[in-house]
Write an enzyme that holds these catalytic residues in place. Structure first.
Site, short mmCIF file in Angstrom:
data_model
loop_
_atom_site.label_atom_id
_atom_site.label_comp_id
_atom_site.label_asym_id
_atom_site.label_seq_id
_atom_site.Cartn_x
_atom_site.Cartn_y
_atom_site.Cartn_z
N GLU A 62 -22.64 -46.53 11.35
CA GLU A 62 -21.72 -46.54 12.49
C GLU A 62 -22.54 -46.87 13.76
O GLU A 62 -23.67 -46.40 13.92
CB GLU A 62 -21.07 -45.16 12.66
CG GLU A 62 -20.07 -45.11 13.81
CD GLU A 62 -19.49 -43.72 14.07
OE1 GLU A 62 -20.12 -42.72 13.71
OE2 GLU A 62 -18.39 -43.66 14.66
N LYS A 92 -11.49 -47.67 13.93
CA LYS A 92 -11.47 -46.22 13.67
C LYS A 92 -10.11 -45.63 14.07
O LYS A 92 -9.70 -45.76 15.24
CB LYS A 92 -12.61 -45.58 14.45
CG LYS A 92 -12.89 -44.13 14.14
CD LYS A 92 -14.12 -43.70 14.96
CE LYS A 92 -14.68 -42.38 14.55
NZ LYS A 92 -15.94 -42.09 15.26
N CYS A 105 -16.63 -42.61 10.09
CA CYS A 105 -17.10 -41.28 10.48
C CYS A 105 -15.98 -40.22 10.49
O CYS A 105 -15.61 -39.71 9.46
CB CYS A 105 -17.83 -41.37 11.82
SG CYS A 105 -19.01 -40.01 12.00
O1 LIG Z 1 -16.71 -35.19 12.29
C1 LIG Z 1 -17.83 -34.96 12.72
O2 LIG Z 1 -18.34 -33.85 12.66
C2 LIG Z 1 -18.65 -36.06 13.32
C3 LIG Z 1 -17.84 -37.29 13.59
C4 LIG Z 1 -18.53 -38.29 14.39
O3 LIG Z 1 -19.67 -38.14 14.75
C5 LIG Z 1 -17.87 -39.54 14.69
O4 LIG Z 1 -16.71 -39.72 14.34
O5 LIG Z 1 -18.52 -40.44 15.29
#
Ligand SMILES: O=C(O)CCC(=O)C(=O)O
Length: 293
Positions: A51, A125, A166
């Site tokens: 990411e 996303k 993510c």
């Molecule tokens: O869900 C999480 O704990 C981290 C998610 C995250 O870092 C993101 O979505 O960029």
């Protein structure tokens, strides 16, 4: 399993390139290219990037490093490199994510390239990372980013792939819909952090894989303790029994591992969850229909 991609490799090597990311965009692009080339030389037919790999993960940086994917060329050097390298190495590339500028909006976007270098799918996303754990971590992606509106399932030379980024991994409905649409593999470029990473990162990957009886691959940036957002790392490949097939710690490294889709059917025969669901008690509704990209 639902209708499969027309023709694809059922067995292949995947590479998860856990990259170190700096503020130097040109350096990040060159380093990603070198890692992809090295993975392909080691036989990988599918390569995943992390990411936000072309610049720092921060609301201040998203606008600065954003690329206009539709314009391409000089407006999108990360995008152009990925397309070029996928074509020249004849690999499928799940290009992690970069910030994408489209009109007045910014998205956290994963581009999937076929082995001809063409863009096969683009996932913006859908669940923005807005959390507040007092004294530990606060992040509001929605300060700068807009959420995507679409699910993304892509047919490739290496099977049908569902994409999440993510925080998307926390929403099991997304994974269930991808499985219902016939995905063999779910890819989540992601950058968990030092609070949620140790507790949830592997747990969520294994849960998505075990619940849906398919492969899950994640790819994170390497940890940089001097950055404002310290990533957990630990890119991982999980098999359809919820087993960790390959993983790593937090330094820059590339994992190369074997995927064998015949394991999916085998696991589903051993553990016939699909035929044991109680549709009379609950049902999964795919509001966007069952067509896949
Ligand atoms: O869900 C999480 O704990 C981290 C998610 C995250 O870092 C993101 O979505 O960029």
């Amino acid at each position: 399993m639902a209708a499969a991609a027309s023709s694809f490799r059922p067995q292949f090597k995947v590479a998860l390139c856990q990259l170190s990311v700096t503020a130097d965009k040109a350096r990040n692009i060159a380093r990603a290219r070198a890692a992809i080339e090295s993975a392909a030389a080691d036989g990988a037919k599918l390569v995943l990037l992390p990411e936000i790999w072309n610049g720092p993960y921060s609301n201040e940086s998203f606008p600065e490093y954003a690329e206009d994917i539709e314009a391409g060329g000089d407006a999108a050097p990360s995008f152009s490199m990925m397309s070029d390298v996928a074509r020249s190495l004849q690999i499928t590339l799940v290009g992690g994510s970069i910030s994408e500028r489209s009109g007045n909006s910014l998205y956290n976007t994963c581009c999937v390239f076929g082995s001809d270098g063409k863009l096969k799918g683009k996932h913006r996303k859908v669940h923005l990372f807005d959390i507040d754990i007092p004294g530990k971590i606060t992040f509001q992606e929605s300060k700068t980013l807009t959420a995507g509106q679409d699910l993304t399932v892509v047919d490739t030379d290496v099977g049908r792939i569902g994409i999440g980024i993510c925080y998307d991994i926390r929403f099991q409905e997304l994974a269930m819909l991808y499985a219902a649409r016939g995905a063999h593999l779910l890819c989540y470029p992601g950058a968990f952090n030092m609070t949620t990473g140790p507790l949830h990162w592997e747990l969520l990957q294994r849960a998505r894989a075990a619940d849906n009886q398919l492969f899950v691959a994640t790819c994170a940036p390497a940890r940089d303790t001097s950055s404002s957002y310290v990533a957990w790392g630990h890119s991982t490949l999980v098999g359809p029994f919820g087993e960790v097939i390959a993983t790593t710690e937090h330094d820059e490294s590339t994992i190369i591992a074997e995927i064998d889709y015949s394991l999916i059917e085998q696991r589903r025969q051993f553990l016939p969850l699909r035929h044991q669901r109680r549709g009379d008690l609950y049902q999964l509704v795919d509001v966007q229909g069952s067509g896949s990209k």
